[in-house]
Design a protein around this motif. Structure first.
Motif, PDB file in Angstrom:
ATOM      1  N   ASP A 321       0.837  -1.211   0.000  1.00  0.00           N
ATOM      2  CA  ASP A 321       0.000   0.000   0.000  1.00  0.00           C
ATOM      3  C   ASP A 321       0.867   1.253   0.000  1.00  0.00           C
ATOM      4  O   ASP A 321       0.586   2.222  -0.713  1.00  0.00           O
ATOM      5  CB  ASP A 321      -0.929   0.030   1.225  1.00  0.00           C
ATOM      6  N   ALA A 322       1.934   1.212   0.814  1.00  0.00           N
ATOM      7  CA  ALA A 322       2.825   2.375   0.884  1.00  0.00           C
ATOM      8  C   ALA A 322       3.509   2.597  -0.464  1.00  0.00           C
ATOM      9  O   ALA A 322       3.594   3.729  -0.958  1.00  0.00           O
ATOM     10  CB  ALA A 322       3.873   2.166   1.977  1.00  0.00           C
ATOM     11  N   TYR A 323       3.976   1.517  -1.092  1.00  0.00           N
ATOM     12  CA  TYR A 323       4.608   1.627  -2.417  1.00  0.00           C
ATOM     13  C   TYR A 323       3.587   2.155  -3.431  1.00  0.00           C
ATOM     14  O   TYR A 323       3.879   3.023  -4.237  1.00  0.00           O
ATOM     15  CB  TYR A 323       5.134   0.263  -2.875  1.00  0.00           C
ATOM     16  N   LYS A 375       7.692  -7.881  14.154  1.00  0.00           N
ATOM     17  CA  LYS A 375       7.836  -6.564  14.792  1.00  0.00           C
ATOM     18  C   LYS A 375       7.768  -5.469  13.723  1.00  0.00           C
ATOM     19  O   LYS A 375       7.960  -5.739  12.529  1.00  0.00           O
ATOM     20  CB  LYS A 375       9.193  -6.487  15.505  1.00  0.00           C
ATOM     21  N   VAL A 376       7.540  -4.224  14.186  1.00  0.00           N
ATOM     22  CA  VAL A 376       7.521  -3.111  13.239  1.00  0.00           C
ATOM     23  C   VAL A 376       8.853  -3.064  12.473  1.00  0.00           C
ATOM     24  O   VAL A 376       8.881  -2.848  11.264  1.00  0.00           O
ATOM     25  CB  VAL A 376       7.260  -1.773  13.973  1.00  0.00           C
ATOM     26  N   ARG A 377       9.961  -3.335  13.183  1.00  0.00           N
ATOM     27  CA  ARG A 377      11.262  -3.289  12.508  1.00  0.00           C
ATOM     28  C   ARG A 377      11.357  -4.362  11.409  1.00  0.00           C
ATOM     29  O   ARG A 377      12.055  -4.179  10.417  1.00  0.00           O
ATOM     30  CB  ARG A 377      12.421  -3.396  13.493  1.00  0.00           C
ATOM     31  N   ASP A 378      10.659  -5.488  11.606  1.00  0.00           N
ATOM     32  CA  ASP A 378      10.670  -6.526  10.563  1.00  0.00           C
ATOM     33  C   ASP A 378       9.899  -6.063   9.319  1.00  0.00           C
ATOM     34  O   ASP A 378      10.259  -6.408   8.193  1.00  0.00           O
ATOM     35  CB  ASP A 378      10.061  -7.825  11.095  1.00  0.00           C
ATOM     36  N   SER A 424       3.921   6.042   5.760  1.00  0.00           N
ATOM     37  CA  SER A 424       2.535   5.598   5.809  1.00  0.00           C
ATOM     38  C   SER A 424       2.210   5.017   7.195  1.00  0.00           C
ATOM     39  O   SER A 424       1.098   5.156   7.674  1.00  0.00           O
ATOM     40  CB  SER A 424       2.222   4.635   4.664  1.00  0.00           C
ATOM     41  N   LEU A 425       3.208   4.413   7.864  1.00  0.00           N
ATOM     42  CA  LEU A 425       2.967   3.925   9.231  1.00  0.00           C
ATOM     43  C   LEU A 425       2.772   5.093  10.196  1.00  0.00           C
ATOM     44  O   LEU A 425       1.966   5.026  11.114  1.00  0.00           O
ATOM     45  CB  LEU A 425       4.146   3.064   9.707  1.00  0.00           C
ATOM     46  N   ASP A 431       1.654   3.739  17.323  1.00  0.00           N
ATOM     47  CA  ASP A 431       3.039   3.799  17.794  1.00  0.00           C
ATOM     48  C   ASP A 431       3.955   4.172  16.641  1.00  0.00           C
ATOM     49  O   ASP A 431       3.740   3.798  15.512  1.00  0.00           O
ATOM     50  CB  ASP A 431       3.467   2.451  18.376  1.00  0.00           C
ATOM     51  N   LYS A 432       4.978   4.927  16.962  1.00  0.00           N
ATOM     52  CA  LYS A 432       5.853   5.424  15.907  1.00  0.00           C
ATOM     53  C   LYS A 432       6.977   4.431  15.643  1.00  0.00           C
ATOM     54  O   LYS A 432       7.731   4.082  16.539  1.00  0.00           O
ATOM     55  CB  LYS A 432       6.470   6.754  16.339  1.00  0.00           C
TER      56      LYS A 432
END
Ligand code: ZN
Length: 446
Positions: A321-323, A375-378, A424-425, A431-432
């Protein structure tokens, strides 16, 4: 955990070859060896005398051989990356590397002879022949190494010694790291699993994970120091022979960037430490209500962080979606990676740690390796590697000699994909997310 992640994709390497013992792979190795013999018969000692059109034709043959050999090499290294602790895979990868080194050693003369052509001569040949002019960027990058090229015999010897030198030490490192297990409470964890716990919400989990990580790494310090010191000395010897001024000069030349430019970058980043990193950690300590944070809290999620597990299907949607919000074409190319065996996502014991995008060769497609744990980092890592992957798909039309890009450009595509996802997140998530540092693993591209 894995149930919460949903179905994680794994690679389908059959897009390259049917199996490590497949007749298709053997046939390609045989064909590559025959082609290299024929190529050397046709051109060795004669490159300087070729006119522009003939030289262009020779490079086109060299390019086709590079694609075939690159396909075999990519297959072996990807098959190995799936389980570095499996001796059978290690043996297969080593055998293939040795065979490819033998074959490519017959082709070394070509680059050496092309480098010896005078600048004015090569410019004239290119003007006269579009078949040659199309390879201008490859010729430029190859010829940039002229001042650091040794005699033909030395170049050939160094090339053949590589498999038992640098390559062997790197393999020892990879296999040692992949075999390590970290006792954590009642479990034995792999590196990816224990590192994941450093960003756990529970401070005791983070502390125990950091302690066991440090203990196991420390117990293996003898082999890691030997590997590092040997590689450093090997590089010092070769740099001295090749007359590189500084340890970083050869890598900067590979990346088509001047030493002074990298120096300026380094000075500016260092000068910004107090304003960025130091300030960030002070702020983070304040949020945690302490004066100084213990080292195991460096990756701790912020106190109000929502640490729910993001299932794979949702990660795919977030990134695509972001792309797509930026460019539908970017999302269309990105979508090819999903559901087609181009991504290996699960964290498995023995699997190569970190993450990378392997371009393989223009006649195939890229493969992404992740250690996805929800995780968000993943999710950010997926966005990053997919940026490389999309770039590699789009660059394939440049052909086997020119599709690859220096690190300086390659990371632009990946960080761009990561930032699109980050943006987009930021808009949607409570959470940031934090940007992750690039974790360049073992392949050309991280
Ligand atoms: Zn990268």
């Amino acid at each position: 955990m894995s149930a919460m992640l949903g179905d994680l994709p794994t690679w389908n390497l059959a897009d390259l070859y049917s199996s490590p013992t497949g007749p298709d792979l053997d046939a390609d190795l045989k064909r590559a060896a025959d082609e290299a013999e024929a190529f050397a018969r046709d051109y060795e000692g004669k490159v300087a005398d070729l006119d522009g059109k003939a030289l262009g034709g020779a490079i086109a043959r060299y390019e086709a051989m590079s694609d075939r050999m690159g396909r075999v090499g990519s297959y072996a290294s990807l098959h190995y990356a799936q389980n570095l602790a499996d001796p059978e895979r290690g043996r297969f990868s080593q055998n293939v590397t040795e065979k490819l080194t033998d074959i490519s050693s017959k082709l070394i003369f070509f680059g050496l002879e092309v480098k010896r052509i005078e600048d004015a001569d090569i410019a004239d040949k290119m003007k006269a022949a579009p078949e040659l002019a199309k390879y201008a960027p490859w010729l430029r990058d190859l010829r940039a190494f002229r001042p650091h090229t040794l005699s033909d015999e030395l170049e050939k010897a160094l090339h053949e010694k590589y498999v038992v030198g640098r390559a062997a030490w790197s393999r020892l490192f990879d296999e040692t790291i992949a075999r390590l297990r970290y006792p954590f409470r009642n479990e034995l964890l792999s590196e990816a699993q224990v590192l994941d716990k450093l960003s756990n919400k529970d401070a005791e989990v983070r502390k125990d994970a950091a302690k066991t990580f440090g203990k196991v790494q420390g117990d293996n310090i003898a082999v890691f120091s030997l590997v590092t010191n040997t590689l450093a000395k090997d590089k010092e010897i070769e740099d001295r022979w090749r007359k590189y001024q500084r340890p970083q000069s050869s890598m900067n030349l590979v990346n088509c960037v001047e030493d002074e430019v990298v120096d300026a970058l380094q000075v500016s980043v260092k000068a910004a430490y107090p304003r960025l990193a130091h300030r960030y950690y002070k702020l983070k300590a304040k949020w945690f209500g302490v004066e100084t944070m213990p080292y195991w809290d460096r990756n701790a999620p912020l106190p109000e962080h929502d640490d729910r597990t993001i299932p794979w299907a949702e990660a795919e949607k977030i990134v695509l979606d972001a792309y797509g919000a930026f460019s539908p074409e970017l999302a269309t190319v990105g979508k090819k990676f999903f559901g087609s065996g181009w991504i290996d996502a699960p964290a498995r014991p023995g699997k190569s740690p970190g993450a990378f995008a392997h371009p393989t060769v223009p006649s195939a497609h890229p493969y992404l390796l992740l250690n996805y744990q929800g995780k968000v980092r993943d999710v950010m890592t997926l966005a990053h590697e997919l940026g490389h992957g999309v770039h590699q798909v789009l660059a394939a039309r440049q052909g086997a000699l020119m599709a690859d890009t220096p690190l300086t450009l390659a990371e632009t595509a990946s960080v761009f994909g990561e930032m699109l996802t980050f943006q987009s997140l930021l808009k949607t998530a409570p959470d940031k997310p934090r940007a992750r540092p690039c974790w360049r693993a073992r392949s050309r591209t991280c």
